[in-house]
Motif scaffolding. Sequence first.
Motif, PDB file in Angstrom:
ATOM      1  N   GLY A  75      -5.891   6.449   4.469  1.00 15.21           N
ATOM      2  CA  GLY A  75      -5.942   4.901   4.772  1.00 15.21           C
ATOM      3  C   GLY A  75      -5.664   4.214   3.607  1.00 15.21           C
ATOM      4  O   GLY A  75      -5.238   3.215   3.513  1.00 15.21           O
ATOM      5  N   ASN A 128      -5.130  -5.865  11.031  1.00 11.96           N
ATOM      6  CA  ASN A 128      -6.554  -5.577  10.638  1.00 11.96           C
ATOM      7  C   ASN A 128      -7.208  -6.934  10.875  1.00 11.96           C
ATOM      8  O   ASN A 128      -6.936  -7.951  10.042  1.00 11.96           O
ATOM      9  CB  ASN A 128      -6.612  -4.835   9.315  1.00 11.96           C
ATOM     10  N   ASP A 159       0.894  -1.109  -0.150  1.00 10.10           N
ATOM     11  CA  ASP A 159      -0.166   0.013  -0.030  1.00 10.10           C
ATOM     12  C   ASP A 159       0.960   1.258  -0.124  1.00 10.10           C
ATOM     13  O   ASP A 159       2.279   1.068   0.418  1.00 10.10           O
ATOM     14  CB  ASP A 159      -0.781  -0.070   1.204  1.00 10.10           C
ATOM     15  N   LYS A 208       0.679   4.549   2.013  1.00 10.19           N
ATOM     16  CA  LYS A 208      -0.044   5.099   2.941  1.00 10.19           C
ATOM     17  C   LYS A 208      -0.022   6.890   3.183  1.00 10.19           C
ATOM     18  O   LYS A 208      -1.233   7.518   3.553  1.00 10.19           O
ATOM     19  CB  LYS A 208       0.206   4.826   4.412  1.00 10.19           C
ATOM     20  N   ARG A 222      -9.803  -7.437   8.634  1.00 15.83           N
ATOM     21  CA  ARG A 222     -10.489  -7.355   7.312  1.00 15.83           C
ATOM     22  C   ARG A 222      -9.597  -7.257   6.395  1.00 15.83           C
ATOM     23  O   ARG A 222      -8.376  -7.403   6.608  1.00 15.83           O
ATOM     24  CB  ARG A 222     -11.398  -5.996   7.586  1.00 15.83           C
ATOM     25  N   PHE A 223      -9.981  -7.268   5.286  1.00 15.81           N
ATOM     26  CA  PHE A 223      -9.353  -7.121   4.030  1.00 15.81           C
ATOM     27  C   PHE A 223      -8.667  -5.712   3.884  1.00 15.81           C
ATOM     28  O   PHE A 223      -9.251  -4.767   4.725  1.00 15.81           O
ATOM     29  CB  PHE A 223     -10.254  -7.286   2.741  1.00 15.81           C
ATOM     30  N   GLY A 224      -7.757  -5.545   3.320  1.00 14.66           N
ATOM     31  CA  GLY A 224      -7.181  -3.992   3.084  1.00 14.66           C
ATOM     32  C   GLY A 224      -7.845  -3.306   1.999  1.00 14.66           C
ATOM     33  O   GLY A 224      -8.697  -3.754   1.177  1.00 14.66           O
ATOM     34  N   ASP A 225      -7.832  -2.028   1.873  1.00 12.35           N
ATOM     35  CA  ASP A 225      -8.569  -0.935   1.198  1.00 12.35           C
ATOM     36  C   ASP A 225      -7.481   0.038   0.894  1.00 12.35           C
ATOM     37  O   ASP A 225      -7.251   0.597   1.772  1.00 12.35           O
ATOM     38  CB  ASP A 225      -9.920  -0.461   1.657  1.00 12.35           C
ATOM     39  N   PRO A 226      -6.679   0.081  -0.254  1.00 14.79           N
ATOM     40  CA  PRO A 226      -7.260  -0.494  -1.693  1.00 14.79           C
ATOM     41  C   PRO A 226      -6.282  -2.023  -1.962  1.00 14.79           C
ATOM     42  O   PRO A 226      -6.741  -2.191  -2.787  1.00 14.79           O
ATOM     43  CB  PRO A 226      -6.486   0.545  -2.406  1.00 14.79           C
ATOM     44  N   GLU A 227      -5.613  -2.367  -1.042  1.00 11.71           N
ATOM     45  CA  GLU A 227      -5.222  -3.860  -1.386  1.00 11.71           C
ATOM     46  C   GLU A 227      -6.277  -4.736  -2.002  1.00 11.71           C
ATOM     47  O   GLU A 227      -5.810  -5.631  -2.844  1.00 11.71           O
ATOM     48  CB  GLU A 227      -4.675  -4.434  -0.083  1.00 11.71           C
ATOM     49  N   TYR A 242      -5.251  -9.459   8.200  1.00  8.86           N
ATOM     50  CA  TYR A 242      -4.259  -8.528   7.481  1.00  8.86           C
ATOM     51  C   TYR A 242      -3.364  -7.910   8.615  1.00  8.86           C
ATOM     52  O   TYR A 242      -3.529  -7.667   9.462  1.00  8.86           O
ATOM     53  CB  TYR A 242      -4.970  -7.347   7.025  1.00  8.86           C
TER      54      TYR A 242
HETATM   55  N1  GLY Z   1      -4.886   0.067   3.213  1.00  7.68           N
HETATM   56  C1  GLY Z   1      -4.759  -0.024   4.736  1.00  7.68           C
HETATM   57  C2  GLY Z   1      -5.833  -0.766   5.387  1.00  7.68           C
HETATM   58  O1  GLY Z   1      -6.922  -1.332   4.835  1.00  7.68           O
HETATM   59  O2  GLY Z   1      -5.814  -0.685   6.471  1.00  7.68           O
END
Ligand code: GLY
Length: 430
Positions: free
Chosen positions: A227, A287, A213, A215, A289-294, A270
């Motif tokens: 994010g 985390n 990512d 950041k 959950r899944f990452g955003d934007p991963e 994550y």
């Molecule tokens: N891209 C970082 C996150 O989803 O926390």
Amino acid sequence: MKVLIVGGGGREHALAWKCAHSSLVRHVYVAPGNAGTALEPAVSNVDIAADDIDALLRFAQRECIDLTIVGPEGPLVAGIVDRFAAAQLRCFGPTRAAARLEGSKAFTKDFLRRYHIPTASYATFTGADFDPDYIRAQRLPLVVKADGLAAGKGVVICDTHQFAIDTATGMLAGSFGAAGKTIVIEEFLRGEELSFIVIAADQQVLPLATSQDHKRRDDGDQGPNTGGMGAYSPAPLAAPALRERIMREVIEPTLRGLRQDGNPYLGFLYAGLMIADDGTLNVLEFNCRFGDPEAQAILMRLQSDLIALCDAALKGTLDEIHARWDPRAALGVVMAAGGYPENYRKGDPISGLDAAALLPGKVFHAGTQSQGSQVLTAGGRVLCTVGLGATVGAAQTQAYALVHAIHWSLVQYRRDIGCRAIARERSAQG
Ligand code: GLY
Ligand code: AMP
């Protein structure tokens, strides 16, 4: 099968799009979704907020939803999986107790220490025991973190002792609300960040493709933390030997520890890692959950049926499954509203989406809203354009061709997403 995706960002658009391609799925609902999910075939939006667990539960019962996949951390940390399980509804994600791995940084640091999983040295304070002398005795820079969920803003890197003391005092006095009632003060780690995301089902693990990512908001990793401004997959940094070490030194002991503590984990997990130049690895965060934007980059490369993977995790047969990946690289560029991550504009009309739809790659929506035939900006991170290519460089070219087709007033994006991987590709070519 009917699937419900909880959330309305870019990650949830990618999840909904991928699930809608599953031969096991008849229809996908997204609560609340965005203008992009509304336009996907076999997907519809439901006007329920991601944190309204009562309404989500009622909807899932009424519509006989077979599987719910939760995108953001908020409802997971608040216990959505426990609530759905109590109603005999299948919900993919960790329980409230297991989601503390993201919900409380102090809990996680203690967990990591207890199970000898590598992480930066630290101390935890509340208003009652805060000691500024502890800060004065530390080397700079120093990282001050709010314990609870703070939408990615609760981490401050401090270059002077006074700034660290002021930041800590401010958090403890309520600048981050309840999230900052406890703080973690942590050693600053140098190196390159890596996102290592797996599907976990207690002791069974399916590692997903690696990703990286970006950041910071501005080119060259400058400006405030966000994010995430863009991601690519795979991450050339994550050679097979490093991936094996991450599994052995981080993922497996974490899942064993959770089980030992009576909180077995199910869902996307994550690990945010810092890899130093000498190969030392440390956990920066987990985390739940899944990452955003991963997710946008990784799911573009996933050739296996995502529903089948989630299903296997829920049935305890994840060990029998292999995920198939597109060998090409994927790279996503986040297009954000002017001002993000601080106060940003909303309601600007977005132009060029139709032209972009004719180009190769995919535009995932995040903070968008439709108004008649127009799509308006409605959040900080607005879109994520994803390209595919034989190299990260080729994927980058495709992703930026999409960016250049799209416009709104004061749009901002980084121009250097993928730069580290592309430099590695160039040096490997000699
Ligand atoms: N891209 C970082 C996150 O989803 O926390
Ligand atoms: P976190 O939410 O804990 O992952 O922190 C958000 C971001 O802050 C990370 O992705 C890093 O870029 C940065 N960060 C957090 N902790 C540290 C640390 N100990 N040293 C250096 N950077 C950090």
